[in-house]
Scaffold this motif. Structure first.
Motif, PDB file in Angstrom:
ATOM      1  N   GLN A  75      -0.570   4.696  -0.989  1.00 51.83           N
ATOM      2  CA  GLN A  75      -1.779   4.569  -0.176  1.00 51.83           C
ATOM      3  C   GLN A  75      -1.403   4.496   1.298  1.00 51.83           C
ATOM      4  OE1 GLN A  75      -3.221   0.987  -1.925  1.00 51.83           O
ATOM      5  NE2 GLN A  75      -4.071   1.991  -3.718  1.00 51.83           N
ATOM      6  N   ASP A  76      -2.404   4.586   2.150  1.00 49.59           N
ATOM      7  CA  ASP A  76      -2.201   4.524   3.594  1.00 49.59           C
ATOM      8  C   ASP A  76      -1.705   3.127   3.972  1.00 49.59           C
ATOM      9  OD1 ASP A  76      -2.320   4.500   6.357  1.00 49.59           O
ATOM     10  OD2 ASP A  76      -4.362   5.283   6.472  1.00 49.59           O
TER      11      ASP A  76
ATOM     12  N   ASN B  33       2.431   2.027  -3.281  1.00 46.69           N
ATOM     13  CA  ASN B  33       1.451   2.533  -4.237  1.00 46.69           C
ATOM     14  C   ASN B  33       0.857   3.877  -3.812  1.00 46.69           C
ATOM     15  OD1 ASN B  33       1.783   0.351  -5.960  1.00 46.69           O
ATOM     16  ND2 ASN B  33       0.248  -0.862  -4.895  1.00 46.69           N
TER      17      ASN B  33
ATOM     18  N   PHE C  90      -5.907  -0.832   4.782  1.00 43.99           N
ATOM     19  CA  PHE C  90      -5.944  -1.347   3.422  1.00 43.99           C
ATOM     20  C   PHE C  90      -6.971  -2.461   3.277  1.00 43.99           C
ATOM     21  CE2 PHE C  90      -2.403  -3.018   5.865  1.00 43.99           C
ATOM     22  CZ  PHE C  90      -2.651  -4.388   5.859  1.00 43.99           C
TER      23      PHE C  90
ATOM     24  N   ALA D  20       0.842  -1.204   0.000  1.00 45.68           N
ATOM     25  CA  ALA D  20       0.000   0.000   0.000  1.00 45.68           C
ATOM     26  C   ALA D  20       0.873   1.248   0.000  1.00 45.68           C
ATOM     27  CB  ALA D  20      -0.946  -0.015   1.198  1.00 45.68           C
ATOM     28  N   GLU D  21       1.915   1.233   0.824  1.00 46.82           N
ATOM     29  CA  GLU D  21       2.819   2.384   0.902  1.00 46.82           C
ATOM     30  C   GLU D  21       3.525   2.625  -0.432  1.00 46.82           C
ATOM     31  OE1 GLU D  21       5.647   4.235   4.283  1.00 46.82           O
ATOM     32  OE2 GLU D  21       6.018   2.120   3.816  1.00 46.82           O
TER      33      GLU D  21
END
Length: 168
Positions: free
Chosen positions: A103-104, A101, A108, A98-99
């Motif tokens: 994102q948080d 990409n 997730f 996620a990181e």
């Protein structure tokens, strides 16, 4: 396998390259759990495109290197780690993804079922569910929806995944 068992070796997301490095016939298959668009490219086409575009060649190299790293980690996970370490490592891998990409990393989606997670980690669905409950009880994660995970204490989860302070 012929008797119905299966081994999941990875989960792909939009933009991921799958099936790299295979020569000839693929010994595995892929199954989509959400509506999916797939583009198939032959090896000759990939070679030609990579020769024309060095950035694409490097992207292919990075994809194969990530796949190799993930395979090595899966070998270690299924061979040596406890259930808690396996699930913790699994969640941390999704956090890192996620990181990467943008994102948080602490909140997730996990679109796969607990059975899919079990087949990936070499655990039963019951063990996966018990381990999620254990991590929730320890205050390390929250499960706001059945397909979402919120990491509450990343440092403690990393310690647990590394085998520190885990009694099973």
């Amino acid at each position: 396998l012929a008797d119905g068992r299966r081994q999941i070796v990875g989960f792909a997301y939009p933009g991921d390259l799958i099936g790299l490095g295979a020569q000839g016939e693929h010994p595995m298959n892929a199954q989509a759990i959400k509506p999916t668009r797939l583009r198939c490219l032959g090896v000759a086409t990939l070679h030609r495109l990579a020769a024309q575009d060095p950035a694409l060649g490097f992207k292919l190299y990075e994809a194969v290197a990530r796949e190799l790293t993930a395979t090595r980690d899966l070998m270690l996970t299924t061979g040596q780690r406890s259930a808690t370490e396996r699930v913790g490592s699994f969640l941390l891998a999704f956090s890192r993804r996620a990181e990467r990409n943008g994102q948080d990393p602490s909140d997730f989606e996990l679109p796969m079922t607990r059975a899919d997670i079990g087949d990936f980690l070499g655990l039963t669905i019951e063990t996966v569910s018990r381990t999620f409950t254990k991590l929730k009880t320890l205050g390390l994660i929250q499960l706001p929806q059945s397909n979402r995970v919120k990491l509450v204490d990343l440092d403690q989860l990393e310690s647990l995944a590394a085998g520190e302070d885990d009694e099973n």
